[in-house]
Enzyme design. Structure first.
Site, mmCIF file in Angstrom:
data_model
loop_
_atom_site.group_PDB
_atom_site.id
_atom_site.type_symbol
_atom_site.label_atom_id
_atom_site.label_comp_id
_atom_site.label_asym_id
_atom_site.label_seq_id
_atom_site.Cartn_x
_atom_site.Cartn_y
_atom_site.Cartn_z
ATOM 1 N N GLU A 1 39.639 37.875 41.578
ATOM 2 C CA GLU A 1 40.723 38.971 40.673
ATOM 3 C C GLU A 1 41.714 37.562 39.976
ATOM 4 O OE1 GLU A 1 40.021 41.273 39.863
ATOM 5 O OE2 GLU A 1 41.657 42.395 40.994
ATOM 6 N N SER A 2 41.729 36.529 41.022
ATOM 7 C CA SER A 2 42.336 34.530 40.312
ATOM 8 C C SER A 2 41.986 33.837 40.248
ATOM 9 C CB SER A 2 44.215 35.335 41.790
ATOM 10 O OG SER A 2 43.574 35.199 42.279
#
Length: 458
Positions: free
Chosen positions: A295-296
């Site tokens: 995700e990040s």
């Protein structure tokens, strides 16, 4: 008086013969009908193949209603042992005439690929300038024999007591020029040895089968044929292949190297929070860390164009639902993301097995529970199983097509994006497990010790 030497010599020879028989004798193979099926499987160093084949053999034993006993053997030992009746059957075999055996119908077809350190030749005839080594008695060696019929300059060396997995490691480390591995072995290896580049297809695929001694019980062979037919028809085989191989080839070499580098530089700063979240939710911390990386990239300040933010890329709605005031606080984001994933998992029917519920929860994390339910309904309407991720993921990409999403309750979705997320998280999680094991055993592959994860074991 007659000499006692001949008598003494006879006694010594008899004693030696008795000791030889005692030490080399093998217990006779029991009749499988008496409750135990003995199956030769790949050795433990071939981790994925060992797990896949063991489960396949377990399913067969379950159908026969007998207990399973596995015998892990190196490739060059498996077929001779089977021919000598040390097992009822062997898994993962390519048909060969080297031994008095017969083979079941195929259950998986895999391309055989040449891979070299540095640049791999783009033509089989150009392999003559390279040193090629394969595992003795392996499907790869059988493939080479077939290819040599049309390429008489092709040559190689066979090495005993090794596996394609070990040879791939040597190629990556520059200790070996070239080897041959099947597409799944190479795809898995590339996730850990990013320098393994392009490969040359031998155009001699391996059709994996179950192998039996030629004079084995014909009833057992017939049962195996029926078993393979059944698991192909009901989707069990497809689900099994998906479980062990479905997430291969999701990363290119650059992404794989970046991930392994970040496990050294960034992950240690946040690991204790992932472990805290695991204690809170019961979800493996490595899976949570893998989700966060996808995700990040473990960036607490990450922000998407849709204003999804933080380590776990929470939407404003999800943050409010999880009582998160600051989405850029990494501790709060990790705990909230883990609790949200657990909540999604709990919303799915308990009849779904735990692993499939987790993969579906990840898909819902990406696209929402409503879209996941739409895909499950499509799966059911298509004659697939809505409770198995391998079937549901086939429907997810259809949610972006008007002919399908117009019929769903929740409309259009980027379902293919959810599938990629789930499969990539599965891969990252698997890589973390292996890196953890290698770190604890101080057994990182030399190529990794030397480069981007070298300091993991310092």
């Amino acid at each position: 008086m007659r000499s006692l030497l001949p008598l003494q010599l006879a006694v010594v020879l008899a004693l030696c013969a008795w000791l030889w028989m005692k030490t080399t004798a093998v217990d006779p193979l029991p009749d499988w009908r008496q409750g135990e099926l003995v199956v030769i499987v790949p050795p433990p160093d071939m981790e994925t193949e060992n797990a896949f084949d063991t489960e396949l053999a377990g399913l067969f034993a379950q159908q026969l209603q007998v207990k399973l006993k596995t015998v892990p053997l190196a490739i060059d030992q498996a077929l001779p042992a089977l021919a000598a009746h040390k097992a009822h059957l062997a898994t993962g075999m390519r048909s060969t005439t080297d031994y008095p055996l017969h083979f079941s119908k195929s259950y998986q077809s895999l391309d055989e690929l040449v891979i070299c350190h540095g640049a791999t030749p783009d033509d089989i005839d150009n392999l003559a300038r390279h040193t090629l080594v394969v595992a003795a008695g392996s499907p790869q060696e059988t493939a080479l024999r077939e290819v040599r019929r049309d390429h008489d300059r092709l040559s190689w060396s066979s090495r005993r007591d090794t596996s394609p997995v070990e040879l791939l490691e040597e190629v990556a480390d520059g200790k070996l020029d070239c080897t041959v591995a099947n597409e799944e072995q190479l795809a898995t290896a590339r996730n850990f040895y990013p320098e393994l580049g392009s490969a040359l297809d031998l155009d001699s695929p391996t059709d994996l089968s179950l192998a039996f001694a030629r004079d084995s019980d014909p009833q057992l062979f017939d049962e195996a044929q029926l078993f393979l037919t059944h698991i192909k028809q009901d989707g069990t085989l497809r689900h099994l292949i998906d479980r062990y191989y479905g997430y291969n080839e999701r990363l290119d070499s650059i992404n794989a190297e970046a991930f392994i580098t970040q496990t050294r530089t960034l992950l240690p700063h946040y690991r204790h929070w992932f472990e805290e979240a695991a204690d809170l939710t019961g979800i493996d911390w490595k899976l949570l860390a893998a989700l966060s990386y996808q995700e990040s990239h473990w960036d607490p300040n990450a922000t998407s164009y849709t204003n999804v933010r933080g380590m776990m890329m929470l939407t404003e709605e999800t943050a409010d639902r999880m009582n998160v005031e600051d989405r850029l606080d990494p501790h709060g984001s990790i705990l909230a993301g883990a609790r949200y994933l657990q909540l999604l998992k709990e919303q799915l029917p308990l009849r779904i097995n735990d692993e499939d519920r987790l993969w579906m929860a990840l898909a819902a994390y990406n696209q929402g529970m409503g879209h996941l339910e739409d895909a499950r309904i499509l799966a059911s309407e298509s004659g697939l199983n809505p409770d198995i991720w391998a079937d549901v993921k086939r429907m997810m990409p259809l949610l972006s097509r008007p002919s399908f999403y117009k019929k769903t309750k929740h409309g259009r979705a980027r379902g293919g994006e959810a599938v990629i997320l789930v499969e990539t998280v599965r891969l990252y999680s698997d890589m973390l497990k292996r890196l953890e094991a290698q770190k604890s055993l101080y057994q990182l592959p030399p190529v990794l010790k030397r480069s981007f994860v070298g300091s993991l074991i310092k």
